[in-house]
Design an enzyme around this catalytic site. Sequence first.
Site, PDB file in Angstrom:
ATOM      1  N   ASP A  81       0.878  -1.165   0.000  1.00 53.79           N
ATOM      2  CA  ASP A  81       0.000   0.000   0.000  1.00 53.79           C
ATOM      3  C   ASP A  81       0.922   1.224   0.000  1.00 53.79           C
ATOM      4  OD1 ASP A  81      -2.380   1.586   0.567  1.00 53.79           O
ATOM      5  OD2 ASP A  81      -1.629   1.749   2.607  1.00 53.79           O
ATOM      6  N   ASP A  83      -0.073   5.169   0.839  1.00 56.98           N
ATOM      7  CA  ASP A  83      -0.287   6.149   1.914  1.00 56.98           C
ATOM      8  C   ASP A  83      -0.351   5.492   3.283  1.00 56.98           C
ATOM      9  OD1 ASP A  83      -2.108   9.053   0.862  1.00 56.98           O
ATOM     10  OD2 ASP A  83      -0.657   7.888  -0.255  1.00 56.98           O
TER      11      ASP A  83
END
Length: 344
Positions: A81, A83
């Site tokens: 991922d 952020d």
Amino acid sequence: VQHGAALPDSPSGFQLSENGPVSPVKAESNGPGGSGSGRRAREGSGGGDGGSRSSRGRGRRQNNPSPSSPESNLERVFIWDLDETIIIFHSLLTGSFATRYGKDAQSVVQLGFRMEEMVFNLADTHFFFNDVEDCDQVHIDDVASDDNGQDLSSYNFGSDGFHAAASNGNLCLATGVRGGVDWMRKLAFRYRKIKDMYNNYRNSVGGLLGAKREQWLQLRSEIEAMTDNWLTLAIKCLTLINSRSNCVNVLVTTTQLVPALAKVLLFGLGGIFPIENIYSATKIGKESCFERIVSRFGRKCTYVVVGDGQDEEAAAKQLNFPFWRISSHSDTAALYNALEMDFL
């Protein structure tokens, strides 16, 4: 692996103290990294990676035009991922990072806004975001089959009529309604040009930014200081994985593809992620992205998902992939230790 373990040679042991020594971000090739902020809603509306600003998009062609046989020499694929896992960005904007770690809220939010402005500036100026915002793709090659390979060296993107056509008709609705062959070819040209720009500048973002280079370097080092070297630590993990010939890092983000590419470059991650290894889950969700990645790399690989949010955790669970949660520096440090000791 003990989850509180710090890296043996970590600067300040990655302690979350305001006053601990902070090592400056390294040279622009491997360190972390206006128009737009006012006219757009925030990129993220919740969750770890920030939601999209628009869920519209063409709903066609979800297969990767990648080789028909899986890239079979790989043993392990790490799906990251973006952020709040590799970078701190969304929680700067919302102020939640400041609250959690006792930082000055105004300073933190200000850093977030400055980086956001830089992200959209780059996306608009070099990556045609004004043109393609509502024609978002999952992967950079998803419209490549509409490209006739024409030489673009003297092509005038500003006067080819694409933008006018795009704003007149609902050419990119989720229903799959699309423009004609000519319009699709112009869209494909834009994605090819984005790919070329990314590849040319992935290790030298300063050259792309020109006069803004110093401002960008300063901003990156301020964010890194404010977040107690969050990105530096993530980059150590990513670099270690990249150094193995049988492992690969792949990025799946809920940010739209074009701003995601701008983020990757501005946070100094271009050298770690080839553009082919970046996927946007804005339109199809993380589970569908993970399935595309499996169809690309094959079922013999082990897939490890690294993230902070419920969406990637749920998708990992659905596909029986191990999930490594990142919610603090110590989680990333523990991941590094596990990698270094060959547990992962």
